[in-house]
Design a protein around this motif. Structure first.
Motif, PDB file in Angstrom:
ATOM      1  N   PHE A 220      -8.679   5.093  -5.049  1.00  0.00           N
ATOM      2  CA  PHE A 220      -7.805   4.404  -4.516  1.00  0.00           C
ATOM      3  C   PHE A 220      -8.273   3.370  -3.538  1.00  0.00           C
ATOM      4  O   PHE A 220      -8.862   3.882  -2.390  1.00  0.00           O
ATOM      5  CB  PHE A 220      -6.619   5.453  -3.999  1.00  0.00           C
ATOM      6  CG  PHE A 220      -5.297   4.783  -3.366  1.00  0.00           C
ATOM      7  CD1 PHE A 220      -4.380   4.430  -4.120  1.00  0.00           C
ATOM      8  CD2 PHE A 220      -5.348   4.290  -1.961  1.00  0.00           C
ATOM      9  CE1 PHE A 220      -3.292   3.699  -3.642  1.00  0.00           C
ATOM     10  CE2 PHE A 220      -4.065   3.602  -1.355  1.00  0.00           C
ATOM     11  CZ  PHE A 220      -3.096   3.364  -2.284  1.00  0.00           C
ATOM     12  N   ASP A 221      -7.677   2.592  -3.445  1.00  0.00           N
ATOM     13  CA  ASP A 221      -7.878   1.181  -2.374  1.00  0.00           C
ATOM     14  C   ASP A 221      -6.741   0.821  -1.555  1.00  0.00           C
ATOM     15  O   ASP A 221      -5.910   0.748  -1.985  1.00  0.00           O
ATOM     16  CB  ASP A 221      -8.442  -0.069  -3.236  1.00  0.00           C
ATOM     17  CG  ASP A 221      -9.780   0.027  -3.843  1.00  0.00           C
ATOM     18  OD1 ASP A 221     -10.653   0.053  -3.190  1.00  0.00           O
ATOM     19  OD2 ASP A 221      -9.872   0.229  -5.142  1.00  0.00           O
ATOM     20  N   PHE A 222      -7.036   0.993  -0.527  1.00  0.00           N
ATOM     21  CA  PHE A 222      -5.878   0.786   0.375  1.00  0.00           C
ATOM     22  C   PHE A 222      -5.520  -0.668   0.707  1.00  0.00           C
ATOM     23  O   PHE A 222      -4.446  -1.104   0.920  1.00  0.00           O
ATOM     24  CB  PHE A 222      -6.201   1.388   1.742  1.00  0.00           C
ATOM     25  CG  PHE A 222      -6.175   2.727   1.976  1.00  0.00           C
ATOM     26  CD1 PHE A 222      -4.994   3.508   2.305  1.00  0.00           C
ATOM     27  CD2 PHE A 222      -7.483   3.462   1.878  1.00  0.00           C
ATOM     28  CE1 PHE A 222      -5.056   4.557   2.577  1.00  0.00           C
ATOM     29  CE2 PHE A 222      -7.378   5.147   1.776  1.00  0.00           C
ATOM     30  CZ  PHE A 222      -6.148   5.605   2.216  1.00  0.00           C
ATOM     31  N   ASN A 223      -6.473  -1.591   0.067  1.00  0.00           N
ATOM     32  CA  ASN A 223      -6.337  -3.129  -0.112  1.00  0.00           C
ATOM     33  C   ASN A 223      -6.638  -3.348  -1.390  1.00  0.00           C
ATOM     34  O   ASN A 223      -7.759  -3.739  -1.623  1.00  0.00           O
ATOM     35  CB  ASN A 223      -7.152  -3.704   1.091  1.00  0.00           C
ATOM     36  CG  ASN A 223      -6.856  -5.098   1.236  1.00  0.00           C
ATOM     37  OD1 ASN A 223      -6.034  -5.646   0.552  1.00  0.00           O
ATOM     38  ND2 ASN A 223      -7.658  -6.012   1.874  1.00  0.00           N
ATOM     39  N   LEU A 224      -5.413  -3.546  -2.101  1.00  0.00           N
ATOM     40  CA  LEU A 224      -5.959  -3.960  -3.377  1.00  0.00           C
ATOM     41  C   LEU A 224      -6.343  -5.476  -3.616  1.00  0.00           C
ATOM     42  O   LEU A 224      -7.020  -5.709  -4.467  1.00  0.00           O
ATOM     43  CB  LEU A 224      -4.342  -4.201  -4.039  1.00  0.00           C
ATOM     44  CG  LEU A 224      -4.399  -4.052  -5.947  1.00  0.00           C
ATOM     45  CD1 LEU A 224      -5.055  -2.756  -6.215  1.00  0.00           C
ATOM     46  CD2 LEU A 224      -3.218  -4.093  -6.328  1.00  0.00           C
ATOM     47  N   ALA A 225      -6.086  -6.210  -2.495  1.00  0.00           N
ATOM     48  CA  ALA A 225      -6.917  -7.765  -2.607  1.00  0.00           C
ATOM     49  C   ALA A 225      -8.239  -7.521  -2.428  1.00  0.00           C
ATOM     50  O   ALA A 225      -9.058  -8.491  -2.401  1.00  0.00           O
ATOM     51  CB  ALA A 225      -6.281  -8.437  -1.717  1.00  0.00           C
ATOM     52  N   ALA A 226      -8.855  -6.043  -1.819  1.00  0.00           N
ATOM     53  CA  ALA A 226     -10.069  -6.389  -1.550  1.00  0.00           C
ATOM     54  C   ALA A 226     -10.679  -4.782  -1.965  1.00  0.00           C
ATOM     55  O   ALA A 226     -10.910  -4.152  -1.028  1.00  0.00           O
ATOM     56  CB  ALA A 226     -10.603  -6.640  -0.055  1.00  0.00           C
ATOM     57  N   LYS A 227     -10.626  -4.666  -3.243  1.00  0.00           N
ATOM     58  CA  LYS A 227     -11.170  -3.439  -3.690  1.00  0.00           C
ATOM     59  C   LYS A 227     -12.781  -2.949  -3.256  1.00  0.00           C
ATOM     60  O   LYS A 227     -13.568  -3.946  -3.347  1.00  0.00           O
ATOM     61  CB  LYS A 227     -10.965  -3.227  -5.217  1.00  0.00           C
ATOM     62  CG  LYS A 227      -9.663  -3.556  -5.836  1.00  0.00           C
ATOM     63  CD  LYS A 227      -9.674  -3.150  -7.403  1.00  0.00           C
ATOM     64  CE  LYS A 227      -8.387  -2.988  -7.825  1.00  0.00           C
ATOM     65  NZ  LYS A 227      -8.203  -2.659  -9.340  1.00  0.00           N
TER      66      LYS A 227
ATOM     67  N   GLN B 233       0.701  -1.215   0.005  1.00  0.00           N
ATOM     68  CA  GLN B 233      -0.051  -0.084  -0.069  1.00  0.00           C
ATOM     69  C   GLN B 233       0.776   1.224  -0.075  1.00  0.00           C
ATOM     70  O   GLN B 233       0.388   2.334  -0.622  1.00  0.00           O
ATOM     71  CB  GLN B 233      -0.945  -0.072   1.170  1.00  0.00           C
ATOM     72  CG  GLN B 233      -1.756   1.452   1.126  1.00  0.00           C
ATOM     73  CD  GLN B 233      -1.372   2.110   2.529  1.00  0.00           C
ATOM     74  OE1 GLN B 233      -1.086   1.872   3.552  1.00  0.00           O
ATOM     75  NE2 GLN B 233      -1.225   3.535   2.012  1.00  0.00           N
ATOM     76  N   THR B 234       1.806   1.331   0.760  1.00  0.00           N
ATOM     77  CA  THR B 234       2.890   2.534   0.839  1.00  0.00           C
ATOM     78  C   THR B 234       3.384   3.015  -0.533  1.00  0.00           C
ATOM     79  O   THR B 234       3.394   3.979  -1.013  1.00  0.00           O
ATOM     80  CB  THR B 234       3.892   2.267   1.954  1.00  0.00           C
ATOM     81  OG1 THR B 234       3.262   2.132   3.171  1.00  0.00           O
ATOM     82  CG2 THR B 234       4.753   3.442   2.142  1.00  0.00           C
ATOM     83  N   ILE B 235       3.872   1.791  -1.381  1.00  0.00           N
ATOM     84  CA  ILE B 235       4.462   1.816  -2.542  1.00  0.00           C
ATOM     85  C   ILE B 235       3.387   2.551  -3.646  1.00  0.00           C
ATOM     86  O   ILE B 235       3.706   3.258  -4.453  1.00  0.00           O
ATOM     87  CB  ILE B 235       5.301   0.683  -3.173  1.00  0.00           C
ATOM     88  CG1 ILE B 235       6.404   0.306  -2.229  1.00  0.00           C
ATOM     89  CG2 ILE B 235       5.483   0.700  -4.561  1.00  0.00           C
ATOM     90  CD1 ILE B 235       6.958  -0.923  -2.310  1.00  0.00           C
ATOM     91  N   ARG B 236       2.283   1.828  -3.471  1.00  0.00           N
ATOM     92  CA  ARG B 236       1.059   2.278  -4.400  1.00  0.00           C
ATOM     93  C   ARG B 236       0.854   3.678  -4.217  1.00  0.00           C
ATOM     94  O   ARG B 236       0.428   4.178  -5.143  1.00  0.00           O
ATOM     95  CB  ARG B 236      -0.066   1.171  -4.286  1.00  0.00           C
ATOM     96  CG  ARG B 236       0.322  -0.190  -4.816  1.00  0.00           C
ATOM     97  CD  ARG B 236      -0.834  -1.097  -4.805  1.00  0.00           C
ATOM     98  NE  ARG B 236      -1.565  -1.376  -3.571  1.00  0.00           N
ATOM     99  CZ  ARG B 236      -2.863  -0.693  -3.248  1.00  0.00           C
ATOM    100  NH1 ARG B 236      -3.155   0.251  -4.068  1.00  0.00           N
ATOM    101  NH2 ARG B 236      -3.485  -0.922  -2.097  1.00  0.00           N
ATOM    102  N   LEU B 237       0.252   4.000  -3.039  1.00  0.00           N
ATOM    103  CA  LEU B 237       0.110   5.420  -2.569  1.00  0.00           C
ATOM    104  C   LEU B 237       1.139   6.346  -3.088  1.00  0.00           C
ATOM    105  O   LEU B 237       0.849   7.664  -3.643  1.00  0.00           O
ATOM    106  CB  LEU B 237      -0.066   5.714  -1.290  1.00  0.00           C
ATOM    107  CG  LEU B 237      -0.916   7.011  -0.834  1.00  0.00           C
ATOM    108  CD1 LEU B 237      -1.997   7.032  -1.737  1.00  0.00           C
ATOM    109  CD2 LEU B 237      -1.406   6.853   0.630  1.00  0.00           C
ATOM    110  N   SER B 238       2.495   5.972  -3.053  1.00  0.00           N
ATOM    111  CA  SER B 238       3.627   6.965  -3.364  1.00  0.00           C
ATOM    112  C   SER B 238       3.338   7.107  -4.775  1.00  0.00           C
ATOM    113  O   SER B 238       3.612   8.281  -5.318  1.00  0.00           O
ATOM    114  CB  SER B 238       4.851   6.339  -2.827  1.00  0.00           C
ATOM    115  OG  SER B 238       4.984   6.499  -1.556  1.00  0.00           O
TER     116      SER B 238
END
Length: 224
Positions: free
Chosen positions: A88-95, A52-57
């Motif tokens: 933006f989803d904080f959990n990509l496994a559960a959009k 999540q940190t990388i995706r949000l960056s």
């Protein structure tokens, strides 16, 4: 010693100007991502996926690159297209869109500082993707105002009580959060779902990363 020499070259030599610009904006994106995560820490801490940190960056980098006002290396999140963060989803496994299917209306009233979500009555067994052994769930709504330039934030959270996961209609749901009226900061609204198993009078959280979800549903920038 060689590493120190290289770092000095990157910091001073003209042929590394593009590198310095990229580094400055990368660091700015990382700080912005952390600020947004911190604003919703109470909601997303147990939900976020490992990347999540990388995706949000990366999402913040896209916002920075959309800044039409400042020169390369000086571009800012606050001057970019903040609507790129919506969804933006904080959990990509559960959009959110793949877990929560009930229709809802999300609104931000900057003049009153009211950020809310209204959800008409729905049948949870039809409108939620829930993990095995689920007996109950909560719907959570978070609001935050952020200033990416000063690095400050404040927020609010509201949630339903534990609701039965069943084939019966829920009641209408209205979750409202109050922030600063007429705020000049950027406003965010998130929506999420958490699942529980009720056993012997106790609610036990089902910490299943494939189902627990939080996503950004609205973003509002001042004077946008």
């Amino acid at each position: 010693m060689a590493s120190k020499h290289y770092s000095k070259r990157v910091a001073t030599q003209a042929n590394f100007e593009r590198t310095r610009e990229n580094m400055a904006e990368f660091e700015r994106a990382a700080r912005a991502g952390k600020l947004l995560t911190d604003a919703f820490r109470a909601i997303v801490d147990s939900v976020s996926d490992a990347r999540q940190t990388i995706r949000l960056s990366r999402a913040m980098s896209k916002v920075i690159k959309s800044d039409p006002l400042n020169e390369r290396g000086q571009r800012k999140v606050s001057d970019g297209n903040l609507q790129l963060l919506r969804g933006f989803d904080f959990n990509l496994a559960a959009k959110l869109s793949r877990v929560f299917f009930a229709p809802y209306t999300a609104t931000i009233e900057r003049s009153t500082g009211t950020l809310k979500v209204d959800i008409p009555a729905f049948v949870s067994r039809k409108m939620l993707k829930a993990p095995p052994n689920t007996t109950h769930f909560t719907v959570v709504c978070g609001a935050a105002e952020l200033n990416f330039d000063s690095g400050t934030h404040q927020g609010a959270i509201s949630a339903t009580a534990e609701l039965a996961y069943s084939r019966e209609l829920t009641a209408d749901i209205s979750l409202s959060n109050m922030l600063t009226p007429n705020s000049t900061d950027i406003l965010f609204l998130v929506l999420g779902v958490t699942y529980y198993q009720f056993v012997n009078g106790q609610y036990y959280t089902l910490n299943d990363e494939a189902y627990n979800t939080v996503g950004i549903i609205l973003v509002d920038a001042p004077n946008a």
